[in-house]
Design a protein around this motif. Structure first.
Motif, short mmCIF file in Angstrom:
data_model
loop_
_atom_site.label_atom_id
_atom_site.label_comp_id
_atom_site.label_asym_id
_atom_site.label_seq_id
_atom_site.Cartn_x
_atom_site.Cartn_y
_atom_site.Cartn_z
N GLN A 1 0.83 -1.20 0.00
CA GLN A 1 0.00 0.00 0.00
C GLN A 1 0.87 1.26 0.00
O GLN A 1 0.60 2.21 -0.73
N LYS B 1 2.31 1.67 -3.40
CA LYS B 1 1.29 2.17 -4.34
C LYS B 1 1.11 3.68 -4.17
O LYS B 1 1.03 4.41 -5.16
N LEU B 2 1.06 4.13 -2.91
CA LEU B 2 0.93 5.58 -2.67
C LEU B 2 2.15 6.32 -3.19
O LEU B 2 2.02 7.38 -3.82
N ASN C 1 4.15 5.36 -5.57
CA ASN C 1 4.06 5.31 -7.03
C ASN C 1 3.09 6.37 -7.54
O ASN C 1 3.39 7.06 -8.52
N GLU C 2 1.94 6.48 -6.91
CA GLU C 2 0.95 7.47 -7.34
C GLU C 2 1.49 8.89 -7.18
O GLU C 2 1.34 9.72 -8.08
N ARG C 3 2.16 9.16 -6.04
CA ARG C 3 2.75 10.49 -5.84
C ARG C 3 3.83 10.76 -6.89
O ARG C 3 3.91 11.86 -7.45
N THR C 4 4.65 9.75 -7.13
CA THR C 4 5.73 9.91 -8.12
C THR C 4 5.15 10.16 -9.51
O THR C 4 5.63 11.03 -10.25
N LYS C 5 4.10 9.42 -9.86
CA LYS C 5 3.45 9.64 -11.16
C LYS C 5 2.90 11.06 -11.25
O LYS C 5 3.06 11.73 -12.29
N ASN C 6 2.27 11.53 -10.17
CA ASN C 6 1.73 12.89 -10.18
C ASN C 6 2.85 13.93 -10.29
O ASN C 6 2.71 14.91 -11.03
N GLU C 7 3.95 13.70 -9.57
CA GLU C 7 5.09 14.63 -9.65
C GLU C 7 5.66 14.64 -11.07
O GLU C 7 5.96 15.71 -11.61
N LYS D 1 4.09 13.85 -13.77
CA LYS D 1 3.09 14.47 -14.64
C LYS D 1 3.20 15.98 -14.57
O LYS D 1 3.18 16.67 -15.60
#
Length: 140
Positions: A87, A90-91, A93-99, A101
């Motif tokens: 978990q 995953k968080l 990864n999501e933060r890294t993807k948003n950064e 982006k």
């Protein structure tokens, strides 16, 4: 001396009882009762051995169950830790993807601005070349 009289008295009593037929019958019943009690004692000892073996088996089974439960608790704890780590990843990864982006959007804007500036400079360059060509024509 008193002790001798007491012993003599008890011995006479025993001899009188022994000569009595009721006493002999009573002794025979006592022998039968004793034999039955010894037989029951042997049966109880045998039953006790069986119960002790059953108890050992139950204790062994209980220890096996405890070991399995301990292993299951360990596996469940490990699974919970892995789920938590998953978990968290995953968080992350999501933060890294948003950064990324956001960085891509910023770089895209910067690229767009650079392209606009380049186009402006090219137009300016073309105008300046055109102006220079005119100036060269007039100079000639």
């Amino acid at each position: 001396m008193n002790d001798l009289k007491n012993i003599d008295y008890r011995l006479n009593n025993y001899l009188q009882k022994r000569s009595n037929p009721d006493y002999q019958q009573e002794c025979g019943m006592l022998v039968k009762d004793k034999a039955q009690l010894l037989n029951e004692l042997d049966q109880l000892r045998a039953r006790n051995i069986v119960l002790e073996n059953e108890l050992r088996e139950l204790i062994r089974n209980y220890d096996d169950i405890q070991h399995e439960e301990e292993q299951n608790r360990f596996k469940n704890e490990r699974f919970r830790m892995l789920e938590d780590e998953n978990q968290s990843l995953k968080l992350l990864n999501e933060r890294t993807k948003n950064e990324y982006k956001i960085q891509i959007e910023l770089l895209q804007r910067e690229l767009d601005l650079t392209i606009l500036e380049k186009n402006k400079l090219l137009e300016e360059n073309i105008q300046l070349k055109g102006q220079q060509d005119k100036d060269d024509l007039y100079k000639k």
